[in-house]
Design a protein around this motif. Structure first.
Motif, PDB file in Angstrom:
ATOM      1  N   ALA A   1       6.177   2.838  -6.168  1.00  0.00           N
ATOM      2  CA  ALA A   1       6.657   1.900  -5.145  1.00  0.00           C
ATOM      3  C   ALA A   1       8.002   1.267  -5.451  1.00  0.00           C
ATOM      4  O   ALA A   1       8.509   0.509  -4.635  1.00  0.00           O
ATOM      5  N   GLY A   2       8.585   1.551  -6.615  1.00  0.00           N
ATOM      6  CA  GLY A   2       9.847   0.921  -6.963  1.00  0.00           C
ATOM      7  C   GLY A   2       9.702  -0.558  -7.254  1.00  0.00           C
ATOM      8  O   GLY A   2      10.632  -1.333  -7.094  1.00  0.00           O
ATOM      9  N   LEU A   3       8.531  -0.963  -7.693  1.00  0.00           N
ATOM     10  CA  LEU A   3       8.240  -2.357  -7.956  1.00  0.00           C
ATOM     11  C   LEU A   3       8.350  -2.610  -9.466  1.00  0.00           C
ATOM     12  O   LEU A   3       7.687  -1.939 -10.255  1.00  0.00           O
ATOM     13  N   ILE A   4       9.205  -3.540  -9.849  1.00  0.00           N
ATOM     14  CA  ILE A   4       9.365  -3.909 -11.251  1.00  0.00           C
ATOM     15  C   ILE A   4       8.590  -5.200 -11.478  1.00  0.00           C
ATOM     16  O   ILE A   4       8.919  -6.248 -10.910  1.00  0.00           O
TER      17      ILE A   4
ATOM     18  N   TYR B   1      -0.904  13.864  -1.156  1.00  0.00           N
ATOM     19  CA  TYR B   1      -2.058  14.732  -1.391  1.00  0.00           C
ATOM     20  C   TYR B   1      -3.397  14.096  -1.024  1.00  0.00           C
ATOM     21  O   TYR B   1      -4.432  14.708  -1.233  1.00  0.00           O
ATOM     22  N   LEU B   2      -3.385  12.854  -0.509  1.00  0.00           N
ATOM     23  CA  LEU B   2      -4.607  12.181  -0.084  1.00  0.00           C
ATOM     24  C   LEU B   2      -4.394  11.585   1.303  1.00  0.00           C
ATOM     25  O   LEU B   2      -3.267  11.261   1.670  1.00  0.00           O
ATOM     26  N   HIS B   3      -5.475  11.403   2.035  1.00  0.00           N
ATOM     27  CA  HIS B   3      -5.383  10.779   3.352  1.00  0.00           C
ATOM     28  C   HIS B   3      -5.493   9.269   3.225  1.00  0.00           C
ATOM     29  O   HIS B   3      -6.213   8.757   2.382  1.00  0.00           O
ATOM     30  N   GLY B   4      -4.782   8.545   4.066  1.00  0.00           N
ATOM     31  CA  GLY B   4      -4.920   7.110   4.166  1.00  0.00           C
ATOM     32  C   GLY B   4      -4.017   6.327   3.242  1.00  0.00           C
ATOM     33  O   GLY B   4      -3.252   6.873   2.445  1.00  0.00           O
ATOM     34  N   TRP B   5      -4.120   5.009   3.379  1.00  0.00           N
ATOM     35  CA  TRP B   5      -3.343   4.059   2.583  1.00  0.00           C
ATOM     36  C   TRP B   5      -4.176   3.601   1.393  1.00  0.00           C
ATOM     37  O   TRP B   5      -5.361   3.318   1.532  1.00  0.00           O
ATOM     38  N   TRP B   6      -3.534   3.496   0.238  1.00  0.00           N
ATOM     39  CA  TRP B   6      -4.189   3.149  -1.021  1.00  0.00           C
ATOM     40  C   TRP B   6      -3.415   2.047  -1.725  1.00  0.00           C
ATOM     41  O   TRP B   6      -2.212   1.903  -1.532  1.00  0.00           O
ATOM     42  N   LEU B   7      -4.085   1.329  -2.609  1.00  0.00           N
ATOM     43  CA  LEU B   7      -3.387   0.458  -3.544  1.00  0.00           C
ATOM     44  C   LEU B   7      -2.652   1.362  -4.528  1.00  0.00           C
ATOM     45  O   LEU B   7      -3.202   2.371  -4.964  1.00  0.00           O
ATOM     46  N   PRO B   8      -1.420   1.041  -4.887  1.00  0.00           N
ATOM     47  CA  PRO B   8      -0.709   1.878  -5.845  1.00  0.00           C
ATOM     48  C   PRO B   8      -1.357   1.807  -7.221  1.00  0.00           C
ATOM     49  O   PRO B   8      -1.948   0.794  -7.588  1.00  0.00           O
ATOM     50  N   GLY B   9      -1.232   2.884  -7.959  1.00  0.00           N
ATOM     51  CA  GLY B   9      -1.781   2.913  -9.308  1.00  0.00           C
ATOM     52  C   GLY B   9      -1.982   4.334  -9.779  1.00  0.00           C
ATOM     53  O   GLY B   9      -1.540   5.292  -9.147  1.00  0.00           O
ATOM     54  N   GLY B  10      -2.670   4.477 -10.898  1.00  0.00           N
ATOM     55  CA  GLY B  10      -2.894   5.794 -11.466  1.00  0.00           C
ATOM     56  C   GLY B  10      -3.605   5.695 -12.797  1.00  0.00           C
ATOM     57  O   GLY B  10      -4.213   4.678 -13.123  1.00  0.00           O
ATOM     58  N   GLY B  11      -3.503   6.761 -13.575  1.00  0.00           N
ATOM     59  CA  GLY B  11      -4.236   6.862 -14.821  1.00  0.00           C
ATOM     60  C   GLY B  11      -3.540   6.217 -16.004  1.00  0.00           C
ATOM     61  O   GLY B  11      -2.323   6.160 -16.075  1.00  0.00           O
ATOM     62  N   VAL B  12      -4.371   5.743 -16.934  1.00  0.00           N
ATOM     63  CA  VAL B  12      -3.882   5.211 -18.203  1.00  0.00           C
ATOM     64  C   VAL B  12      -3.817   6.387 -19.175  1.00  0.00           C
ATOM     65  O   VAL B  12      -4.810   7.084 -19.385  1.00  0.00           O
ATOM     66  N   GLU B  13      -2.657   6.613 -19.744  1.00  0.00           N
ATOM     67  CA  GLU B  13      -2.449   7.725 -20.674  1.00  0.00           C
ATOM     68  C   GLU B  13      -2.785   7.302 -22.098  1.00  0.00           C
ATOM     69  O   GLU B  13      -2.777   6.114 -22.422  1.00  0.00           O
TER      70      GLU B  13
ATOM     71  N   TRP C   1       4.048  -2.709   3.601  1.00  0.00           N
ATOM     72  CA  TRP C   1       3.504  -4.038   3.335  1.00  0.00           C
ATOM     73  C   TRP C   1       2.653  -4.456   4.523  1.00  0.00           C
ATOM     74  O   TRP C   1       3.100  -4.375   5.668  1.00  0.00           O
ATOM     75  N   PHE C   2       1.422  -4.905   4.258  1.00  0.00           N
ATOM     76  CA  PHE C   2       0.464  -5.190   5.316  1.00  0.00           C
ATOM     77  C   PHE C   2      -0.255  -6.511   5.078  1.00  0.00           C
ATOM     78  O   PHE C   2      -0.514  -6.890   3.932  1.00  0.00           O
ATOM     79  N   ASP C   3      -0.612  -7.157   6.172  1.00  0.00           N
ATOM     80  CA  ASP C   3      -1.478  -8.321   6.104  1.00  0.00           C
ATOM     81  C   ASP C   3      -2.833  -7.833   5.582  1.00  0.00           C
ATOM     82  O   ASP C   3      -3.394  -6.894   6.149  1.00  0.00           O
TER      83      ASP C   3
ATOM     84  N   LEU D   1       0.851  -1.189   0.000  1.00  0.00           N
ATOM     85  CA  LEU D   1       0.000   0.000   0.000  1.00  0.00           C
ATOM     86  C   LEU D   1       0.886   1.239   0.000  1.00  0.00           C
ATOM     87  O   LEU D   1       2.033   1.190   0.437  1.00  0.00           O
ATOM     88  N   VAL D   2       0.322   2.341  -0.495  1.00  0.00           N
ATOM     89  CA  VAL D   2       1.058   3.600  -0.538  1.00  0.00           C
ATOM     90  C   VAL D   2       0.243   4.698   0.143  1.00  0.00           C
ATOM     91  O   VAL D   2      -0.983   4.647   0.184  1.00  0.00           O
ATOM     92  N   LYS D   3       0.967   5.679   0.666  1.00  0.00           N
ATOM     93  CA  LYS D   3       0.366   6.904   1.186  1.00  0.00           C
ATOM     94  C   LYS D   3       0.795   8.034   0.270  1.00  0.00           C
ATOM     95  O   LYS D   3       1.986   8.264   0.078  1.00  0.00           O
ATOM     96  N   HIS D   4      -0.179   8.711  -0.307  1.00  0.00           N
ATOM     97  CA  HIS D   4       0.111   9.843  -1.177  1.00  0.00           C
ATOM     98  C   HIS D   4       0.365  11.094  -0.340  1.00  0.00           C
ATOM     99  O   HIS D   4      -0.096  11.196   0.799  1.00  0.00           O
TER     100      HIS D   4
END
Length: 157
Positions: A77-80, A48-60, A126-128, A43-46
């Protein structure tokens, strides 16, 4: 953690949505459920937003949803990603943005490196999936309940 971006986001988000609506008829976003060998989810914390989120974003424009997910996971997240992500669910996000849809993918094979986005992500963790932080966003909780808790997939984000 409250930053200047978190404080101004409620005011700038409607401007972003107005611009996106004027320039696009429909928007598409992606989120990734990355699962490590211990069964924990990323999970990520932005900033500009409150709370933990699944990483992601817009399709260009000109980008596939998978390519957007791969880009966002690396940036945030530095995830390849190794191999192809598996599409888990599709959701309409009409409640927050008319014409928006979000695709959720699962990632089980990846390596970690440095993230390429600076200033957007305040923290990663990383969270259960059955023991999320108190401030995990409702949509994050819903998607993980669908993926790990046997909840029926809700087509609404």
């Amino acid at each position: 953690m409250t930053t200047w971006r978190t404080r101004i986001e409620p005011f700038t988000r409607p401007l972003f949505f107005a611009h996106a609506r004027a320039s696009r008829g429909m928007t598409l976003g992606v989120r990734g459920v990355a699962v490590d060998e211990g069964g924990r989810v990323l999970l990520v914390k932005h900033t500009y937003l409150h709370g933990w989120w699944l990483p992601g974003g817009g399709v260009e424009r000109g980008q596939t949803a998978e390519d957007a997910l791969i880009r966002e996971m690396r940036e945030e997240a530095g995830l390849i990603v190794e191999g192809r992500p598996a599409l888990v669910s599709v959701h309409a996000n009409e409640r927050h943005f008319r014409g928006d849809h979000v695709l959720v993918y699962r990632l089980d094979r990846f390596t970690l490196t440095d993230r390429t986005s600076h200033g957007e992500i305040a923290d990663i963790g990383w969270f259960d999936p059955h023991d999320l932080p108190d401030d995990a966003h409702r949509a994050t909780r819903d998607r993980l309940a669908e993926a790990f808790g046997g909840a029926e997939v809700n087509p609404v984000w």
